[in-house]
Design a protein around this motif. Structure first.
Motif, PDB file in Angstrom:
ATOM      1  N   LEU A  42       0.808  -1.217   0.000  1.00  0.00           N
ATOM      2  CA  LEU A  42       0.000   0.000   0.000  1.00  0.00           C
ATOM      3  C   LEU A  42       0.838   1.262   0.000  1.00  0.00           C
ATOM      4  O   LEU A  42       0.506   2.240  -0.655  1.00  0.00           O
ATOM      5  CB  LEU A  42      -0.910   0.006   1.233  1.00  0.00           C
ATOM      6  N   LYS A  43       1.954   1.259   0.735  1.00  0.00           N
ATOM      7  CA  LYS A  43       2.756   2.480   0.857  1.00  0.00           C
ATOM      8  C   LYS A  43       3.364   2.933  -0.468  1.00  0.00           C
ATOM      9  O   LYS A  43       3.741   4.082  -0.622  1.00  0.00           O
ATOM     10  CB  LYS A  43       3.835   2.311   1.919  1.00  0.00           C
ATOM     11  N   TRP A  44       3.457   2.039  -1.462  1.00  0.00           N
ATOM     12  CA  TRP A  44       4.030   2.389  -2.757  1.00  0.00           C
ATOM     13  C   TRP A  44       2.975   2.476  -3.853  1.00  0.00           C
ATOM     14  O   TRP A  44       3.302   2.686  -5.010  1.00  0.00           O
ATOM     15  CB  TRP A  44       5.097   1.372  -3.159  1.00  0.00           C
ATOM     16  N   LYS A  45       1.715   2.302  -3.501  1.00  0.00           N
ATOM     17  CA  LYS A  45       0.641   2.178  -4.484  1.00  0.00           C
ATOM     18  C   LYS A  45       0.522   3.388  -5.420  1.00  0.00           C
ATOM     19  O   LYS A  45       0.155   3.247  -6.577  1.00  0.00           O
ATOM     20  CB  LYS A  45      -0.690   1.952  -3.763  1.00  0.00           C
ATOM     21  N   HIS A  46       0.831   4.568  -4.939  1.00  0.00           N
ATOM     22  CA  HIS A  46       0.648   5.793  -5.733  1.00  0.00           C
ATOM     23  C   HIS A  46       1.973   6.403  -6.185  1.00  0.00           C
ATOM     24  O   HIS A  46       2.034   7.592  -6.502  1.00  0.00           O
ATOM     25  CB  HIS A  46      -0.170   6.803  -4.933  1.00  0.00           C
TER      26      HIS A  46
ATOM     27  N   ALA B 175      -3.241   6.526 -13.890  1.00  0.00           N
ATOM     28  CA  ALA B 175      -2.748   5.373 -13.126  1.00  0.00           C
ATOM     29  C   ALA B 175      -2.856   5.599 -11.618  1.00  0.00           C
ATOM     30  O   ALA B 175      -2.462   4.728 -10.838  1.00  0.00           O
ATOM     31  CB  ALA B 175      -1.297   5.093 -13.517  1.00  0.00           C
ATOM     32  N   GLY B 176      -3.352   6.766 -11.222  1.00  0.00           N
ATOM     33  CA  GLY B 176      -3.483   7.054  -9.793  1.00  0.00           C
ATOM     34  C   GLY B 176      -2.174   7.385  -9.106  1.00  0.00           C
ATOM     35  O   GLY B 176      -2.039   7.264  -7.888  1.00  0.00           O
ATOM     36  N   ILE B 177      -1.191   7.825  -9.876  1.00  0.00           N
ATOM     37  CA  ILE B 177       0.128   8.161  -9.332  1.00  0.00           C
ATOM     38  C   ILE B 177       0.132   9.615  -8.867  1.00  0.00           C
ATOM     39  O   ILE B 177      -0.219  10.521  -9.622  1.00  0.00           O
ATOM     40  CB  ILE B 177       1.232   7.962 -10.397  1.00  0.00           C
ATOM     41  N   ASN B 178       0.553   9.838  -7.620  1.00  0.00           N
ATOM     42  CA  ASN B 178       0.685  11.213  -7.128  1.00  0.00           C
ATOM     43  C   ASN B 178       2.031  11.469  -6.465  1.00  0.00           C
ATOM     44  O   ASN B 178       2.272  12.548  -5.936  1.00  0.00           O
ATOM     45  CB  ASN B 178      -0.474  11.587  -6.189  1.00  0.00           C
ATOM     46  N   SER B 179       2.918  10.474  -6.475  1.00  0.00           N
ATOM     47  CA  SER B 179       4.273  10.628  -5.928  1.00  0.00           C
ATOM     48  C   SER B 179       5.275  10.121  -6.965  1.00  0.00           C
ATOM     49  O   SER B 179       5.083   9.050  -7.547  1.00  0.00           O
ATOM     50  CB  SER B 179       4.431   9.830  -4.637  1.00  0.00           C
ATOM     51  N   LEU B 180       6.337  10.882  -7.163  1.00  0.00           N
ATOM     52  CA  LEU B 180       7.341  10.535  -8.169  1.00  0.00           C
ATOM     53  C   LEU B 180       8.717  10.419  -7.533  1.00  0.00           C
ATOM     54  O   LEU B 180       9.080  11.216  -6.676  1.00  0.00           O
ATOM     55  CB  LEU B 180       7.386  11.594  -9.265  1.00  0.00           C
ATOM     56  N   VAL B 181       9.473   9.433  -7.992  1.00  0.00           N
ATOM     57  CA  VAL B 181      10.881   9.285  -7.635  1.00  0.00           C
ATOM     58  C   VAL B 181      11.641   9.392  -8.948  1.00  0.00           C
ATOM     59  O   VAL B 181      11.352   8.667  -9.903  1.00  0.00           O
ATOM     60  CB  VAL B 181      11.155   7.933  -6.957  1.00  0.00           C
TER      61      VAL B 181
ATOM     62  N   LEU C   2       2.684  12.544 -20.296  1.00  0.00           N
ATOM     63  CA  LEU C   2       3.104  11.967 -19.018  1.00  0.00           C
ATOM     64  C   LEU C   2       2.111  12.269 -17.900  1.00  0.00           C
ATOM     65  O   LEU C   2       1.727  11.374 -17.150  1.00  0.00           O
ATOM     66  CB  LEU C   2       4.505  12.453 -18.631  1.00  0.00           C
ATOM     67  N   HIS C   3       1.683  13.514 -17.788  1.00  0.00           N
ATOM     68  CA  HIS C   3       0.779  13.880 -16.695  1.00  0.00           C
ATOM     69  C   HIS C   3      -0.539  13.111 -16.788  1.00  0.00           C
ATOM     70  O   HIS C   3      -1.022  12.578 -15.783  1.00  0.00           O
ATOM     71  CB  HIS C   3       0.530  15.388 -16.688  1.00  0.00           C
ATOM     72  N   SER C   4      -1.105  13.003 -17.964  1.00  0.00           N
ATOM     73  CA  SER C   4      -2.370  12.274 -18.089  1.00  0.00           C
ATOM     74  C   SER C   4      -2.165  10.787 -17.820  1.00  0.00           C
ATOM     75  O   SER C   4      -3.022  10.134 -17.223  1.00  0.00           O
ATOM     76  CB  SER C   4      -3.023  12.507 -19.453  1.00  0.00           C
ATOM     77  N   TYR C   5      -1.036  10.225 -18.241  1.00  0.00           N
ATOM     78  CA  TYR C   5      -0.735   8.827 -17.953  1.00  0.00           C
ATOM     79  C   TYR C   5      -0.651   8.599 -16.445  1.00  0.00           C
ATOM     80  O   TYR C   5      -1.256   7.654 -15.912  1.00  0.00           O
ATOM     81  CB  TYR C   5       0.568   8.412 -18.639  1.00  0.00           C
TER      82      TYR C   5
END
Length: 195
Positions: free
Chosen positions: A3-7, A124-130, A117-120
């Motif tokens: 869960l901690k990496w889900k987004h 995908a429900g991504i809100n954190s980036l590394v 990229l932003h729409s992708y």
């Protein structure tokens, strides 16, 4: 996926032969040194089931889509940068795009500029980036600043899995990114972190 990496998504920036290996006129001097850390960061992301986005440059052989200040490099007798389909556009040895990964081609510094990229990520429900790769003052910095402007919840740059031509340039840009709220762990710190 935990869960901690889900987004969260890992963005691997420009780890291509023509930008990393020293024979290329476009190589980043500090690029080769970070290859082992980039490989390890990708392995850790895979073990955490974090989606991996490979951001690469692939230019037209005539340079029609390259930045204006680089177009002279595409003159007939000049060595061209990362041309689509060329050896220089390939990922460096030890890195591989796997079936569940995502490849994004860009022609400018920021991975967000004139791409989807932003729409992708949003879809995908991504809100954190590394973010890892090269190079810190250009593609890393521009992508990170755009991510902050687009209100991603957390933006992280792994400082020893990114590089610039000199440590002074790298550190100055890391300092600027810290000042806008970007997390800047080492690879070891990120590997042992919970988020």
């Amino acid at each position: 996926m935990e869960l901690k990496w889900k987004h969260t998504a890992l963005i691997v920036m420009d780890m291509q032969r023509g930008l990393i290996l020293p024979y290329s006129r476009a190589s980043v001097k500090g690029g080769e040194a970070i290859v082992p850390n980039v490989i390890k960061a990708v392995q850790v992301a895979r073990s955490r089931q974090i989606p991996i986005i490979w951001v690469v440059r692939e230019h037209d052989s005539l340079g029609r889509d390259v930045e204006l200040f680089r177009r002279h490099l595409y003159a007939a007798d000049e060595t061209k940068l990362v041309v689509k389909g060329s050896a220089g556009a390939e990922l460096i040895e030890g890195l591989e795009i796997k079936p569940h990964d995502y490849k994004l081609v860009k022609t400018r510094f920021s991975a967000f500029l004139n791409t989807h990229l932003h729409s992708y990520l949003h879809g995908a429900g991504i809100n954190s980036l590394v973010v890892i790769g090269v190079q810190t003052p250009n593609c890393i910095r521009q992508t990170v600043f755009d991510a902050v402007s687009l209100d991603y919840h957390e933006v992280t740059v792994i400082v020893d899995a990114t590089a610039a031509a000199t440590s002074e340039i790298h550190n100055a840009n890391v300092f600027d990114m810290k000042n806008i709220g970007v997390a800047t762990p080492t690879l070891e710190e990120w590997c042992h972190s919970d988020n």
